[in-house]
Design a protein around this motif. Structure first.
Motif, PDB file in Angstrom:
ATOM      1  N   ILE A  72       0.871  -1.250   0.002  1.00 40.77           N
ATOM      2  CA  ILE A  72      -0.072   0.004  -0.135  1.00 40.77           C
ATOM      3  C   ILE A  72       0.833   1.090  -0.057  1.00 40.77           C
ATOM      4  CG2 ILE A  72      -1.693   1.306   1.561  1.00 40.77           C
ATOM      5  CD1 ILE A  72      -3.054  -1.229   2.163  1.00 40.77           C
ATOM      6  N   VAL A  73       2.167   1.195   0.481  1.00 41.61           N
ATOM      7  CA  VAL A  73       2.933   2.344   0.737  1.00 41.61           C
ATOM      8  C   VAL A  73       3.527   2.564  -0.764  1.00 41.61           C
ATOM      9  CG1 VAL A  73       3.946   1.838   2.965  1.00 41.61           C
ATOM     10  CG2 VAL A  73       4.995   0.767   0.992  1.00 41.61           C
ATOM     11  N   GLU A  74       3.426   1.981  -1.830  1.00 43.50           N
ATOM     12  CA  GLU A  74       3.788   2.135  -3.046  1.00 43.50           C
ATOM     13  C   GLU A  74       2.781   3.238  -3.498  1.00 43.50           C
ATOM     14  OE1 GLU A  74       4.399  -1.239  -5.348  1.00 43.50           O
ATOM     15  OE2 GLU A  74       6.265  -1.839  -3.952  1.00 43.50           O
ATOM     16  N   ILE A  75       1.544   3.486  -3.140  1.00 39.01           N
ATOM     17  CA  ILE A  75       0.581   4.508  -3.671  1.00 39.01           C
ATOM     18  C   ILE A  75       1.323   5.894  -3.482  1.00 39.01           C
ATOM     19  CG2 ILE A  75      -1.493   5.934  -2.918  1.00 39.01           C
ATOM     20  CD1 ILE A  75      -2.473   3.291  -1.911  1.00 39.01           C
ATOM     21  N   ASP A  76       2.195   6.309  -2.614  1.00 42.37           N
ATOM     22  CA  ASP A  76       2.942   7.356  -2.428  1.00 42.37           C
ATOM     23  C   ASP A  76       4.700   7.136  -3.161  1.00 42.37           C
ATOM     24  OD1 ASP A  76       0.952   8.817  -1.286  1.00 42.37           O
ATOM     25  OD2 ASP A  76       1.853   8.882   0.670  1.00 42.37           O
ATOM     26  N   ALA A  77       4.981   6.022  -2.492  1.00 40.80           N
ATOM     27  CA  ALA A  77       6.369   5.597  -2.679  1.00 40.80           C
ATOM     28  C   ALA A  77       6.665   5.320  -4.073  1.00 40.80           C
ATOM     29  CB  ALA A  77       6.852   4.780  -1.811  1.00 40.80           C
ATOM     30  N   GLY A  78       5.892   4.483  -4.816  1.00 41.36           N
ATOM     31  CA  GLY A  78       5.830   4.022  -6.104  1.00 41.36           C
ATOM     32  C   GLY A  78       6.535   2.754  -5.993  1.00 41.36           C
ATOM     33  N   ASP A  79       6.528   2.250  -7.066  1.00 34.94           N
ATOM     34  CA  ASP A  79       7.134   0.612  -7.177  1.00 34.94           C
ATOM     35  C   ASP A  79       8.448   0.736  -7.262  1.00 34.94           C
ATOM     36  OD1 ASP A  79       6.984  -2.345  -7.277  1.00 34.94           O
ATOM     37  OD2 ASP A  79       7.292  -2.211  -9.261  1.00 34.94           O
ATOM     38  N   THR A  80       9.321   0.036  -6.618  1.00 31.69           N
ATOM     39  CA  THR A  80      10.890   0.000  -6.807  1.00 31.69           C
ATOM     40  C   THR A  80      10.801  -1.190  -7.380  1.00 31.69           C
ATOM     41  OG1 THR A  80      11.173   1.381  -5.030  1.00 31.69           O
ATOM     42  CG2 THR A  80      12.883   0.163  -5.698  1.00 31.69           C
ATOM     43  N   TYR A  81      11.412  -1.493  -8.717  1.00 29.76           N
ATOM     44  CA  TYR A  81      11.635  -2.602  -9.511  1.00 29.76           C
ATOM     45  C   TYR A  81      12.551  -3.690  -8.536  1.00 29.76           C
ATOM     46  CZ  TYR A  81      12.886  -6.014 -13.283  1.00 29.76           C
ATOM     47  OH  TYR A  81      12.901  -6.852 -14.016  1.00 29.76           O
ATOM     48  N   ALA A  82      12.362  -4.844  -8.527  1.00 31.95           N
ATOM     49  CA  ALA A  82      13.112  -5.840  -7.584  1.00 31.95           C
ATOM     50  C   ALA A  82      14.401  -5.781  -7.895  1.00 31.95           C
ATOM     51  CB  ALA A  82      12.641  -7.294  -7.637  1.00 31.95           C
ATOM     52  N   PHE A  83      15.044  -5.403  -9.064  1.00 29.73           N
ATOM     53  CA  PHE A  83      16.439  -5.320  -9.540  1.00 29.73           C
ATOM     54  C   PHE A  83      16.951  -3.958  -9.812  1.00 29.73           C
ATOM     55  CE2 PHE A  83      14.280  -9.656 -11.087  1.00 29.73           C
ATOM     56  CZ  PHE A  83      14.787 -10.268 -10.199  1.00 29.73           C
ATOM     57  N   ASP A  84      16.169  -3.063  -9.242  1.00 31.34           N
ATOM     58  CA  ASP A  84      16.983  -1.688  -9.308  1.00 31.34           C
ATOM     59  C   ASP A  84      17.559  -1.263  -7.967  1.00 31.34           C
ATOM     60  OD1 ASP A  84      17.240   1.315  -9.692  1.00 31.34           O
ATOM     61  OD2 ASP A  84      14.848   1.710  -9.641  1.00 31.34           O
ATOM     62  N   GLU A  85      19.033  -1.385  -8.062  1.00 28.94           N
ATOM     63  CA  GLU A  85      19.783  -1.262  -7.055  1.00 28.94           C
ATOM     64  C   GLU A  85      19.638   0.394  -6.679  1.00 28.94           C
ATOM     65  OE1 GLU A  85      23.813  -3.144  -7.463  1.00 28.94           O
ATOM     66  OE2 GLU A  85      22.934  -4.845  -7.880  1.00 28.94           O
ATOM     67  N   LYS A  86      19.649   1.177  -7.301  1.00 28.13           N
ATOM     68  CA  LYS A  86      19.601   2.558  -7.130  1.00 28.13           C
ATOM     69  C   LYS A  86      18.546   2.893  -6.593  1.00 28.13           C
ATOM     70  CE  LYS A  86      20.755   7.236  -9.035  1.00 28.13           C
ATOM     71  NZ  LYS A  86      21.331   7.694  -7.589  1.00 28.13           N
ATOM     72  N   GLY A  87      17.296   2.362  -7.128  1.00 30.90           N
ATOM     73  CA  GLY A  87      16.057   2.691  -6.302  1.00 30.90           C
ATOM     74  C   GLY A  87      15.787   2.155  -4.883  1.00 30.90           C
ATOM     75  N   TYR A  88      16.508   1.137  -4.665  1.00 34.09           N
ATOM     76  CA  TYR A  88      16.405   0.593  -3.403  1.00 34.09           C
ATOM     77  C   TYR A  88      17.446   1.438  -2.153  1.00 34.09           C
ATOM     78  CZ  TYR A  88      14.091  -3.764  -3.536  1.00 34.09           C
ATOM     79  OH  TYR A  88      13.045  -4.769  -3.674  1.00 34.09           O
TER      80      TYR A  88
END
Length: 196
Positions: A72-88
């Motif tokens: 549910i937090v992704e409503i604001d935070a957006g989806d972080t792709y599982a393999f996106d090291e920078k996004g993490y």
């Protein structure tokens, strides 16, 4: 309208936004990408159907709630792709801010209850959280497998990346971990995942 009920309804309407948060994996027929609401629903179903494969005794109701609310937090935070090291790198900060806002739409007792369940999932320590994480990793892998790795190919994903992503799956379910390993090797042979 009763103030408590109004807050609960406001939260329910807010969570409808999860239907517009699209993930990187495609639904099983490959026609479009999956959204967060679909992901949570399928995880809840899987959690019940596969509960016999959890390593430990689990509170299945808690697991079902956990998988329904964890994104549910992704409503604001957006989806972080599982393999996106920078996004993490910023994922935790974005998601905590989102959790603070979204869960606090609810009455205080329910806000605390759901926030605590979300934090339990994030901490990855209890049997319920470990099982929920195993499912959270297994579900998209099944979709990747059934779409001949469309998204894996789009992103140039390798088997080592998938194995790294699933390094802790065995903590929640040895059976699911074995299945993941089998599916990965099948997809390497098919050319859906890069081998190295």
């Amino acid at each position: 309208m009763d103030e408590r009920l109004k807050k609960q309804i406001d939260f329910i309407i807010e969570t409808d936004k999860a239907k517009q948060i699209f993930r990187q994996n495609y639904i099983a027929d490959g026609s479009r990408k999956e959204n967060d609401a679909e992901h949570g629903w399928q995880l809840a179903l899987m959690s019940y159907l596969l509960k016999e494969h959890a390593n430990e005794d689990i509170d299945i109701v808690k697991v079902m709630i956990m998988v329904l609310i964890h994104d549910i937090v992704e409503i604001d935070a957006g989806d972080t792709y599982a393999f996106d090291e920078k996004g993490y790198e910023s994922k935790r900060d974005r998601e905590v801010a989102a959790a603070d806002r979204i869960y606090n739409i609810l009455p205080k007792d329910q806000a605390k209850e759901l926030y605590d369940i979300w934090e339990e999932f994030e901490a990855y320590e209890t049997p319920e959280a470990k099982y929920a994480h195993a499912l959270d990793h297994f579900q998209p892998l099944l979709l990747h497998h059934n779409t001949n790795g469309i998204s894996w190919k789009e992103h140039g994903i390798s088997k080592s990346q998938v194995y790294k992503r699933n390094i802790r799956t065995k903590e929640g379910s040895k059976t699911i971990d074995d299945c993941i390993n089998e599916v990965v090797e099948i997809n390497v042979k098919k050319g859906n995942l890069k081998d190295e």
